[in-house]
Design an enzyme around this catalytic site. Structure first.
Site, PDB file in Angstrom:
ATOM      1  N   HIS A  97       6.558   0.223   7.189  1.00 42.82           N
ATOM      2  CA  HIS A  97       7.613  -0.187   6.239  1.00 42.82           C
ATOM      3  C   HIS A  97       9.012  -0.369   6.847  1.00 42.82           C
ATOM      4  CE1 HIS A  97       8.021   4.177   6.183  1.00 42.82           C
ATOM      5  NE2 HIS A  97       7.099   4.377   5.269  1.00 42.82           N
TER       6      HIS A  97
ATOM      7  N   HIS B  98       6.386   6.499  10.435  1.00 42.68           N
ATOM      8  CA  HIS B  98       7.367   6.502   9.344  1.00 42.68           C
ATOM      9  C   HIS B  98       8.702   6.836   9.997  1.00 42.68           C
ATOM     10  CE1 HIS B  98       8.719   7.846   5.164  1.00 42.68           C
ATOM     11  NE2 HIS B  98       9.677   8.294   5.957  1.00 42.68           N
TER      12      HIS B  98
ATOM     13  N   ARG C 106      -4.293   9.091  -2.965  1.00 42.82           N
ATOM     14  CA  ARG C 106      -4.043  10.401  -3.614  1.00 42.82           C
ATOM     15  C   ARG C 106      -5.253  11.315  -3.775  1.00 42.82           C
ATOM     16  NH1 ARG C 106       0.925   9.715  -2.228  1.00 42.82           N
ATOM     17  NH2 ARG C 106       2.257   8.599  -3.653  1.00 42.82           N
TER      18      ARG C 106
ATOM     19  N   PHE D 265       9.319   9.888  -4.473  1.00 40.78           N
ATOM     20  CA  PHE D 265       9.532   8.584  -3.830  1.00 40.78           C
ATOM     21  C   PHE D 265       8.278   7.727  -3.977  1.00 40.78           C
ATOM     22  CE2 PHE D 265      12.326  11.295  -1.198  1.00 40.78           C
ATOM     23  CZ  PHE D 265      13.456  10.494  -1.059  1.00 40.78           C
ATOM     24  N   GLY D 266       8.431   6.464  -4.302  1.00 42.94           N
ATOM     25  CA  GLY D 266       7.285   5.561  -4.207  1.00 42.94           C
ATOM     26  C   GLY D 266       7.097   4.684  -5.416  1.00 42.94           C
TER      27      GLY D 266
ATOM     28  N   HIS E  91       2.459   7.649  -8.616  1.00 45.02           N
ATOM     29  CA  HIS E  91       2.910   8.989  -8.971  1.00 45.02           C
ATOM     30  C   HIS E  91       2.711   9.217 -10.458  1.00 45.02           C
ATOM     31  CE1 HIS E  91       4.590  10.249  -5.181  1.00 45.02           C
ATOM     32  NE2 HIS E  91       5.227   9.102  -5.059  1.00 45.02           N
TER      33      HIS E  91
ATOM     34  N   ASP F   8       2.687   9.455   7.664  1.00 37.81           N
ATOM     35  CA  ASP F   8       3.524   8.746   6.691  1.00 37.81           C
ATOM     36  C   ASP F   8       3.953   9.605   5.507  1.00 37.81           C
ATOM     37  OD1 ASP F   8       4.724   6.244   5.630  1.00 37.81           O
ATOM     38  OD2 ASP F   8       3.397   6.771   3.987  1.00 37.81           O
TER      39      ASP F   8
ATOM     40  N   ASP G 234       2.404  -0.054   0.849  1.00 38.21           N
ATOM     41  CA  ASP G 234       2.914   1.312   0.598  1.00 38.21           C
ATOM     42  C   ASP G 234       2.727   1.670  -0.885  1.00 38.21           C
ATOM     43  OD1 ASP G 234       3.894   3.820   0.969  1.00 38.21           O
ATOM     44  OD2 ASP G 234       5.932   3.224   1.500  1.00 38.21           O
TER      45      ASP G 234
HETATM   46  O1  DOR Z   1       8.101   6.008  -1.109  1.00 42.81           O
HETATM   47  C1  DOR Z   1       7.232   6.544  -0.433  1.00 42.81           C
HETATM   48  N1  DOR Z   1       6.197   7.185  -0.987  1.00 42.81           N
HETATM   49  N2  DOR Z   1       7.332   6.478   0.900  1.00 42.81           N
HETATM   50  C2  DOR Z   1       6.509   7.174   1.701  1.00 42.81           C
HETATM   51  O2  DOR Z   1       6.662   7.078   2.899  1.00 42.81           O
HETATM   52  C3  DOR Z   1       5.481   8.067   1.126  1.00 42.81           C
HETATM   53  C4  DOR Z   1       5.092   7.622  -0.219  1.00 42.81           C
HETATM   54  C5  DOR Z   1       4.281   8.627  -0.981  1.00 42.81           C
HETATM   55  O3  DOR Z   1       3.352   9.214  -0.438  1.00 42.81           O
HETATM   56  O4  DOR Z   1       4.549   8.787  -2.186  1.00 42.81           O
END
Ligand code: DOR
EC number: 3.5.2.3
Length: 428
Positions: A229, A175, A58, A325-326, A311, A148, A307
């Site tokens: 993934h 991806h 990040r 997502f993540g 966040h 990705d 992965d």
């Molecule tokens: O869940 C995910 N988060 N999948 C991804 O491919 C990107 C990642 C992100 O950067 O947060």
């Protein structure tokens, strides 16, 4: 600086002492040497330092979610000595300067070797190739390229990228998500449950058509594709087929990774609409999880990659469809793999070393990582207590983020120490 690890179980299963000096393994055996640091490793397993092919750090741009330093701390705590930092930062890692900046941030953190991944396309937009050659020739020596978070959806662009990186032994980590079949809003495995929950479906075939296309493009170009993934049984079948073809031809290569969450968590966790379980690709049903475990056990899938996708609260704490997502992964990956694969009788510890260190280092072309534990090699080491069970606590994480899907779970197999070139970077 010298280090003596006493009585660790090495990968052949035998216990031995390991003597380290000036960053290198010097001697292995039954040793009477003394050292500045001595570690009693009776009952513990010594692995080559883990390598993560897929980490989101990040920085630059979202230092509220993670920085290179905080992510490096989490990585060292997870037993990692090297991580590949994904390119979807702000700005994107799509130039030599941007890649060198990430490399330098990693060096100044000094806890793991941070190897930048370069974007395939400028700004991750999927249209024009990024500065692939300049990134490869930079101080960062970029070899892995990925958009990705987004798929390189245009077959022509993917073809050109594969042709380009072939010249310097690079690899495109894809991806796999056909945006026509699984647009950005898609957030739940398409099936009975997505209908019941009223969430936009992300069908398995949206991954599989891209995997199928890309292995054919790799064959056509004689280049290397890495499937990031992998999440479906159909993708495992495609990779298995492609590997058999590639082995016969010898001129091209396909590799693949699976995440810890796809090895254990399933779609039904979404019934509570908890955005902690929102990830891309989505959690899949038990049949896919079974196929992924089998693929990892038989070598179809080469590597486990986290992965790790931190966040900030204000991006994750939303209605399910609006949340980012993540999920976090660096600190828990080894424990999840130990619980699922070792306890489950699918891999032994040498197998864990293969999928979490040796193979990922080979795919990324990293010197000094994923090496055999023998005299003369760099002392990148991870010490694991295979019998220790613990309950994951998201509050105890070294990551700046708290989107931890493992919170409250009991796992077995705990990292107790990590060394980067003989210097301790984590102590439990
Ligand atoms: O869940 C995910 N988060 N999948 C991804 O491919 C990107 C990642 C992100 O950067 O947060």
């Amino acid at each position: 600086m010298s280090l003596l690890i006493k009585g660790a179980r090495l990968l052949g299963g035998k216990a031995a002492d390991v003597y380290v000096e000036d960053g290198l393994i010097r001697e292995i055996g039954s040793l009477s040497t003394t050292a500045e640091e001595t570690v009693d490793a009776d009952g513990l397993v010594l692995l080559p330092g883990l390598v993560d092919l897929h980490t989101h750090l990040r920085e630059p741009g979202r230092e509220d979610a993670e920085t290179v330093l905080s992510g490096s701390r989490a990585a060292a705590a997870g037993g990692y000595t090297s991580v590949l930092a994904m390119a979807n930062t702000s700005p994107v890692t799509d130039t030599a300067e941007a890649a060198e900046r990430v490399l330098d941030l990693g060096r100044s953190a000094g806890l793991v070797d941070v190897q930048p991944v370069g974007a395939v396309t400028r700004g991750l937009v999927g249209e024009e190739l990024a500065e692939l050659g300049l990134m490869a020739r930079s101080r960062a020596r970029v070899r892995v390229f990925s958009d990705d978070g987004r798929c390189v959806a245009d077959a022509r662009v993917m073809r050109r990228a594969l042709e380009y990186v072939k010249a310097f032994g690079g690899v495109i980590s894809q991806h796999s998500q056909d945006p026509a079949l699984a647009p950005h809003a898609a957030c739940c495995h398409e099936g009975r449950l997505s209908g019941e929950l009223g969430l936009p479906g992300w069908p398995s075939v949206a991954e599989e058509v891209i995997v199928a296309r890309d292995v054919m493009l790799a064959r056509h170009t004689g280049s290397r594709v890495h499937v990031a993934h992998v999440s479906t049984a159909g993708s495992v079948e495609l990779v298995r087929w492609a590997k058999a073809q590639a082995e016969r031809d010898g001129m091209w290569a396909v590799t693949a990774e699976v995440t810890p969450h796809h090895l254990l968590l399933t779609t039904d966790l979404l019934t509570g609409y908890d955005p902690t379980f929102k990830v891309n690709p989505p959690l899949r049903p038990a049949e896919d999880v079974e196929a992924l475990r089998a693929g990892l056990a038989d070598g179809t899938i080469d590597a486990v990659a986290t992965d790790h996708a931190p966040h900030a609260r204000h991006d994750k704490e939303h209605a399910f469809v609006d949340a980012a997502f993540g999920m976090l992964g660096l600190e828990t990956a080894l424990s999840v793999v130990a619980t699922v694969m070792v306890e489950g009788g699918l891999l032994d510890w040498a197998g864990v070393a293969r999928v979490m260190s040796v193979n990922p280092a080979g795919i990324a072309g990293l010197d000094g990582h994923g090496r055999a534990l023998v005299a003369g090699e760099p002392a990148n080491l991870t010490l694991v207590d295979p019998a220790a069970s613990y309950v994951v606590d998201r509050a105890a994480s070294l990551s700046l983020s708290r989107n931890n899907p493992w919170h409250g779970r009991t796992v077995t197999g705990q990292v107790v120490g990590t060394w980067l070139r003989g210097t301790r970077t984590f102590s439990a």
